[in-house]
Design an enzyme around this catalytic site. Structure first.
Site, short mmCIF file in Angstrom:
data_model
loop_
_atom_site.label_atom_id
_atom_site.label_comp_id
_atom_site.label_asym_id
_atom_site.label_seq_id
_atom_site.Cartn_x
_atom_site.Cartn_y
_atom_site.Cartn_z
CG LEU A 25 -1.97 -1.06 1.36
CD1 LEU A 25 -2.71 -0.94 2.69
CD2 LEU A 25 -2.95 -0.97 0.19
CG ASP A 26 0.20 4.27 -2.78
OD1 ASP A 26 1.03 3.47 -3.25
OD2 ASP A 26 -0.73 4.77 -3.44
#
Ligand code: URA
Length: 230
Positions: free
Chosen positions: A100-101
């Site tokens: 995930l960012d």
């Protein structure tokens, strides 16, 4: 498996520490002190270190509620790694199944079982990932169809796989993707002239983020959750 690797895999010792312990005569194999680090450990052998009968631990499977401002990378690469949130032995042996960012929160799966994580991340598998998305602008109903057909994103050669969009409120939606292109959710909404202002992953395949986990908390997966990844 060699004795030094066996000790290393069963304990918190590094390979060097395991070699030292063996050399000092701190390890017995089926009742006999063994000082040669390369001695093979055969099935059924009883390896004892500091009075404790060792057993290889099985693969590890973990779900983590990723907080904002943490990164899905190895500990060596960045001290903000989500792996730093795990109080487990040898976190460096673990990897993340689907990143995930830094500004995305939610479900992250972590394991040392490469075959298992491959079944989640492989483009050949179509494991659904559900995101709760907050948008800067109200979403148009027509986007449901556009995402179901596939969108051509900048710098890509093929349209996105069919994605399922559910509009909860004009500026909050659930989006289920079956692939994981770089910044995919943000790029899909950008292609629609909108902007993602909040992104949270709720589910991967059958595995939903446990609502009892606060941001930064984790738990081992249940055997059913592990087995659900096929
Ligand atoms: N899509 C994004 O844009 N960011 C993520 O973190 C996950 C999916």
């Amino acid at each position: 498996m060699r004795l030094d690797k066996y000790i290393c895999d069963c304990t918190t010792l590094s390979r060097i520490q395991a070699k030292r312990a063996i050399g000092k005569g701190d390890v017995t194999v089926s009742g006999v002190v063994v000082k040669k680090v390369s001695t093979p450990v055969t099935p059924g052998a009883e390896v004892v270190f500091e009075g404790r009968l060792l057993a290889l631990r099985g693969p590890r499977y973990i779900m983590l509620h990723k907080p904002l401002d943490t990164v899905c990378t190895s500990l060596d690469d960045d001290p903000r790694s989500v792996l730093a949130l795990l109080d487990v032995d040898k976190p460096e042996q673990l990897h993340i199944a689907g990143r995930l960012d830094v500004d995305t929160t939610g479900l992250v799966l972590i394991t040392d079982d490469g075959n298992w994580s491959h079944r989640i991340t492989s483009p050949k598998k179509t494991c659904g990932k559900r995101y709760r998305v907050k948008l800067a602008e109200p979403v148009d109903e027509g986007v449901i169809n556009v995402f179901a057909q596939g969108v051509m994103l900048k710098d890509e050669t093929r349209v996105t796989l069919p994605a399922q969009l559910e509009i909860l409120t004009p500026q909050e939606v659930l989006l289920t993707l079956r692939e994981g292109k770089y910044h995919q959710v943000k790029r899909m909404f950008a292609a629609m002239g909108n902007r993602v202002v909040g992104l949270h992953r709720e589910q991967i395949g059958e595995i939903a983020l446990d609502p009892s986990l606060e941001e930064g908390e984790w738990r081992p997966l249940t055997s059913q959750e592990v087995a659900s990844v096929v």
